[in-house]
Structures are given as C-alpha cells and as structure tokens.
Design an enzyme around this catalytic site. Structure first.
Site, PDB file in Angstrom:
ATOM      1  CE  LYS A 165      -3.976  -1.786   2.596  1.00  0.00           C
ATOM      2  NZ  LYS A 165      -4.979  -1.708   1.533  1.00  0.00           N
ATOM      3  NE  ARG A 179     -10.980  -9.775  -2.296  1.00  0.00           N
ATOM      4  CZ  ARG A 179     -11.302  -8.739  -3.064  1.00  0.00           C
ATOM      5  NH1 ARG A 179     -11.664  -8.928  -4.308  1.00  0.00           N
ATOM      6  NH2 ARG A 179     -11.278  -7.513  -2.579  1.00  0.00           N
TER       7      ARG A 179
HETATM    8  N1  BES Z   1      -8.224  -3.990   4.260  1.00  0.00           N
HETATM    9  C1  BES Z   1      -8.401  -3.477   2.955  1.00  0.00           C
HETATM   10  C2  BES Z   1      -9.730  -2.737   2.777  1.00  0.00           C
HETATM   11  C3  BES Z   1      -9.897  -1.453   3.546  1.00  0.00           C
HETATM   12  C4  BES Z   1      -9.776  -0.234   2.901  1.00  0.00           C
HETATM   13  C5  BES Z   1     -10.229  -1.460   4.881  1.00  0.00           C
HETATM   14  C6  BES Z   1      -9.966   0.937   3.593  1.00  0.00           C
HETATM   15  C7  BES Z   1     -10.404  -0.282   5.589  1.00  0.00           C
HETATM   16  C8  BES Z   1     -10.283   0.930   4.940  1.00  0.00           C
HETATM   17  C9  BES Z   1      -8.378  -4.619   1.941  1.00  0.00           C
HETATM   18  O1  BES Z   1      -7.592  -5.698   2.287  1.00  0.00           O
HETATM   19  C10 BES Z   1      -7.819  -4.075   0.683  1.00  0.00           C
HETATM   20  O2  BES Z   1      -6.671  -3.742   0.654  1.00  0.00           O
HETATM   21  N2  BES Z   1      -8.651  -4.001  -0.344  1.00  0.00           N
HETATM   22  C11 BES Z   1      -8.275  -3.492  -1.621  1.00  0.00           C
HETATM   23  C12 BES Z   1      -8.437  -4.590  -2.613  1.00  0.00           C
HETATM   24  C13 BES Z   1      -7.905  -4.253  -3.982  1.00  0.00           C
HETATM   25  C14 BES Z   1      -6.415  -4.242  -3.994  1.00  0.00           C
HETATM   26  C15 BES Z   1      -8.427  -5.272  -4.960  1.00  0.00           C
HETATM   27  C16 BES Z   1      -9.189  -2.329  -1.923  1.00  0.00           C
HETATM   28  O3  BES Z   1     -10.401  -2.448  -1.694  1.00  0.00           O
HETATM   29  O4  BES Z   1      -8.692  -1.301  -2.347  1.00  0.00           O
HETATM   30 MN    MN Z   2      -5.562  -5.460   1.679  1.00  0.00          MN
END
Ligand code: BES
Ligand code: MN
Ligand code: ZN
Length: 480
Positions: A260, A334
């Site tokens: 990230k 997931r």
């Molecule tokens: N834990 C994150 C989702 C999240 C985002 C939680 C903001 C709390 C606040 C999840 O694991 C994630 O990184 N999701 C990504 C998936 C993408 C890379 C397909 C997302 O939703 O951006």
């Molecule tokens: Mn994630």
C-alpha cells in the site's frame, strides 16, 4: 461510567444538570423548574433541534445547567445525537457527575432509552492509554424522569455487559499493531474462552496445513507470526439453532508485495475489526446465555511483504478444491475468509454472517456511517436490517448479481482475487459466496464504519467504533 435511573430531582451531588429540549418543549415549562434559566438564557433561543446547546452557570445552585437540543421524542437517531452532544459538553466542561433531567413527561419508548444509554456509553469512550495527560472523564450519570421509565435495572445491566464488549473490540482495534498480532490474539481468545466458558479450537501452521487452509497460509507466509484460524463457540445446554459468525482478522494489512502507499496505511491496524467484533459477540452470547449455539470463526494473519511473501501470479487451491489466481496481494481478506467460510459451512449452521473490513470501494459507496450488506437470503437480510435500525449500526443492502460472476473468473484458475473492473465491493461479496455452499449467508463490509478518521453525527471521537458487536447481539437477541 455508571448510568443509573432514579426519578428524583435532587441537584445535590451533581456538577451539572442536563435538560433536553425537544422540538415543541415550551421553554416556560423549563423556567418553572429552573427559574434562573429564564434570566440566564433569555437572549438566546433554543428550538429543540439536535446539535443545539446552551451552557449556563447557576451561581445560585453552584452547578452547570445545560440545555441540549433533543429533536423528537421517540426518534432513535435523535437519541443518539443527543447522547453524543451531551457527552461532548460534559467532557468539555470537565463534569464528573451529571443529572440528566427529562422535564417533558414523555413517554419515552424502551428502544429510545436503550439508544440513549448505549450512545452515552459509546461517547464516553476514549483510547487514551498512551496519553500521559488524560482528559477528565464523566464518572456517573443519573437519568431522572417524571414517570417510571420503560427500562428495568436488568436492562441497564444488559446494556453494561454489551458495552463492555464494545469497549473490548474498540480497544483491540485501536491498540498498536506491534501489540495485536495473531499470537497475541490467540492468547486473548484462550483467556476469554477460559473466563467465559466458551469452547475454543486453535489451528496454527501445522493444523492449517493438515486442513488445507491455504488462503491463511499464503497471506500469513511472510509474517514472523504464523497465521491462525480460531473457533470460539457458545454452546448452551439446550439449543435448536446454530449461527456461525466469521470475522476478518488481518492484524496489519501492509498490502503484501502489492504494498500500500503511505496514505492510510496506519489505519490498517483496524483490519482485524471483524474478528474483534466476533470475539465481543461471543463473550456477550455467553454472558447473556443466549439460547442457540453460536460459533465464531476468526481468520488471523498479518499481510506483509518479505522474502516468504505470497506473490501476484501464485495460484492457491482451497480446501473445497476451488483454485484462485492471485492478481493482487492486497486483496487478502477474501482469501483468509474463504478458508474460514469453508470450515463454517462444514458445521452445517442455520446461517453464516461474516463481517470484514473488506474493500475500499465500500468506503467510496457508503462512507463511514453505513456498512454494506450482501445477502441473497430475504429472511436473514431483513432481520439484519431490523437489528441495524434499532442498534444504530446501520446497514445498506447491495446486490449479489450472478451476472457479475464473469468478472471474478480467471483465465487460468477458477477464480481471481482482484482486477474486477468496477463494483469491486459487490464482486468481493460474490467471491466470498463461492465458499459458503448452500448455507444462508450474509456478508457485512465494515471497511468504512469500523474505524473513523474523524467523528461523525453520533460518535464524537475518531478511531475504532466496535461496529458489529451491538448489531449482531441485537440480531441474536431478536432470534430468541
Ligand atoms: N483492508 C483493505 C480494505 C480497507 C480499505 C479497509 C480501507 C479499511 C479501509 C483490503 O484488504 C484491501 O486492501 N482491499 C483493496 C483490494 C484491492 C487491492 C483489490 C481495496 O479495496 O482497495
Ligand atoms: Mn488489503
Ligand atoms: Zn485488508
């Protein structure tokens, strides 16, 4: 903070008196009981809208008098806002003991009072264990009504039990990712199981390998703390129904090799909020001795880059034989949930409710005050919506269209974990649905509601909310 109900008005022993002003409350009725208020607040007009407030110091009574806009009697959302504003005022004024005096005769419905009390507790909470200088907290609130309140001592006790577990969930989410790891959560679940007579099974690396829980093993591969799948159950002496709850417990989500960016990564300590909520609900189920079997699954891992990290391009085979192409290691939730859902479905429960901080897309769609609800089961979703309305942990239903399944299909495996090209909160829900068999299933995406960047209209501090604990306890209580 202690909340008591005592229908007597003796201002002695209170640092402040809070007087809610509802829409249509005639101010002279208030002046009759607090003559000095006519003089003190003559110029300003309070109309009874939520958010309004007027604080006066009564020299005569040697205490603060607070007029607080209360909206409509009976409106649950106004009760929440009233509690939120009141706690903010009490904290600002460094009040320790307060009398909440309802001059308007009411009646105040049961669920109105429950919301008022819950949100007084919720807005009392602060995560200040790392602050050397702590702000002065309210120690006691006495609620006083003109007529007997529709709330028993037992009701108050129940709310206290629930509020304790909400606090536990919030503390776990707010605590630093150095302290909250799969290891420390395994210890905490074990201690909780002992204390509340819950059954616990722990799967660590060896057991995960035996069971083929390869989602957890892949996501947790680069952490020095091995992943874990915990099963915490409340088993009453007699029961006819079984409810499975599944929580995402990524104790820190750096994104893995698909690292990230810096923005918002510090909030990823909150990626175990689903698992924290499941723990809170299970303890509450035990304490209230709810009459069904409740099985809580917590899928715990840390998603980090590193030498052993799983990689984009990998293909994982799950315990139900389905294969998943890893397109993005940041879509890890997931994968760990798929393992837990397979196990949950094997227990043949009457329903599975899964709760996770799953997608950024749900934050864009619904913001920080509604969680997304995904379910194809009408009965389950309407019961969840009802619990949401009465608890204030709001849900908004979104579809799970089979027509979108093509977007989650991989060219070289059965499924892929990312690059869904649009509607990614919905398609993540479809992905999870692939692992639940025929069991009635609801997925709650709490990525927006679990952790607030700033206060909202009914919670006056940022950080963890404990979202899901009160919602699911309400849902379970309504099943009884
Ligand atoms: N834990 C994150 C989702 C999240 C985002 C939680 C903001 C709390 C606040 C999840 O694991 C994630 O990184 N999701 C990504 C998936 C993408 C890379 C397909 C997302 O939703 O951006
Ligand atoms: Mn994630
Ligand atoms: Zn995540």
């Amino acid at each position: 903070m202690k909340i008591i109900i005592k229908n007597s008005f003796k201002p002695e022993g209170h640092d402040a008196v809070i007087i809610p002003v509802f829409q249509g409350t005639p101010l002279p009725a208030i002046w009759q009981e607090f003559p000095e208020l006519e003089f003190l607040s003559r110029g300003k007009r309070i109309k009874g809208k939520t958010g309004e407030a007027e604080v006066c110091h009564s020299l005569q009574q040697q205490r603060l008098l607070m007029l607080v806009g209360a909206g409509r009697i009976g409106s649950l959302s106004d009760a929440r806002k009233l509690a939120c504003k009141t706690m903010a005022l009490l904290r600002e004024s460094r009040v320790s003991k307060a009398l909440f005096y309802f001059i308007q005769p009411g009646p105040y419905p049961h669920d109105y009072l429950v919301n008022l009390i819950d949100y007084l507790h919720l807005n009392h909470y602060r995560f200040d264990r790392y602050k050397r200088k702590k702000s002065k907290a309210v120690s006691r609130i006495q609620l006083a009504f003109k007529k007997p309140a529709a709330l028993s001592v037992n009701d108050l006790r129940t709310r206290e039990i629930i509020e304790h577990q909400v606090t536990l969930a919030r503390d776990l989410v707010n605590e630093t990712p150095a302290k909250i790891t799969p290891d420390s959560l395994v210890q905490l679940f074990s201690a909780s199981a002992k204390k509340y007579h819950l059954q616990l099974t722990i799967c660590r690396k060896k057991e995960l390998e035996e069971l083929g829980l390869n989602g957890l093993l892949a996501v947790g591969a680069s952490s020095c703390c091995s992943p874990a799948l915990l099963t915490l159950s409340h088993v009453p002496k007699k029961f006819s129904r079984t409810i499975a709850l599944v929580g995402k417990g990524i104790t820190f989500d750096a994104g893995g090799l698909n690292l990230k960016s810096g923005i918002g990564m510090e909030e990823m300590k909150s990626d175990m909020a689903g698992a924290a909520a499941v723990l809170g609900v299970l303890i509450t189920a035990a304490e209230l001795d709810l009459p069904f079997k409740v099985i809580g699954f917590a899928a715990l891992a840390e998603n980090l880059p590193g030498r052993r990290a799983y990689k984009p391009g990998d293909i994982i085979t799950f315990a139900n034989k389905k294969t998943v192409e890893i397109v993005d290691t940041d879509a890890e939730g997931r994968l760990v949930l798929a393992d837990a859902l397979i196990l949950a479905a094997r227990c043949k429960p009457d329903m599975i409710i899964e709760i996770s901080t799953l997608t950024g897309a749900i934050v864009s769609a619904l913001g920080d005050s509604y969680a997304g609800m995904f379910s194809r089961n009408k009965k389950l979703s309407s019961a969840l919506l009802q619990a949401a309305e009465s608890s204030g942990e709001l849900l908004w239903p979104l579809p799970l269209p089979a027509e979108y399944k093509e977007s989650i299909t991989s060219k070289i495996a059965d499924l892929k974990n990312a690059k869904y090209s649009g509607a990614s909160a919905i398609k993540a829900g479809l992905f999870l649905h692939e692992f639940t068999g025929t069991v009635p299933f609801a997925h709650l995406d709490i990525a927006g509601t679990a952790f607030l960047a700033k206060p909202n209209f009914c919670l006056n501090s940022e950080g963890a909310t404990g979202f899901g604990v009160r919602l699911l306890v309400e849902f379970l209580k309504n099943l009884a």
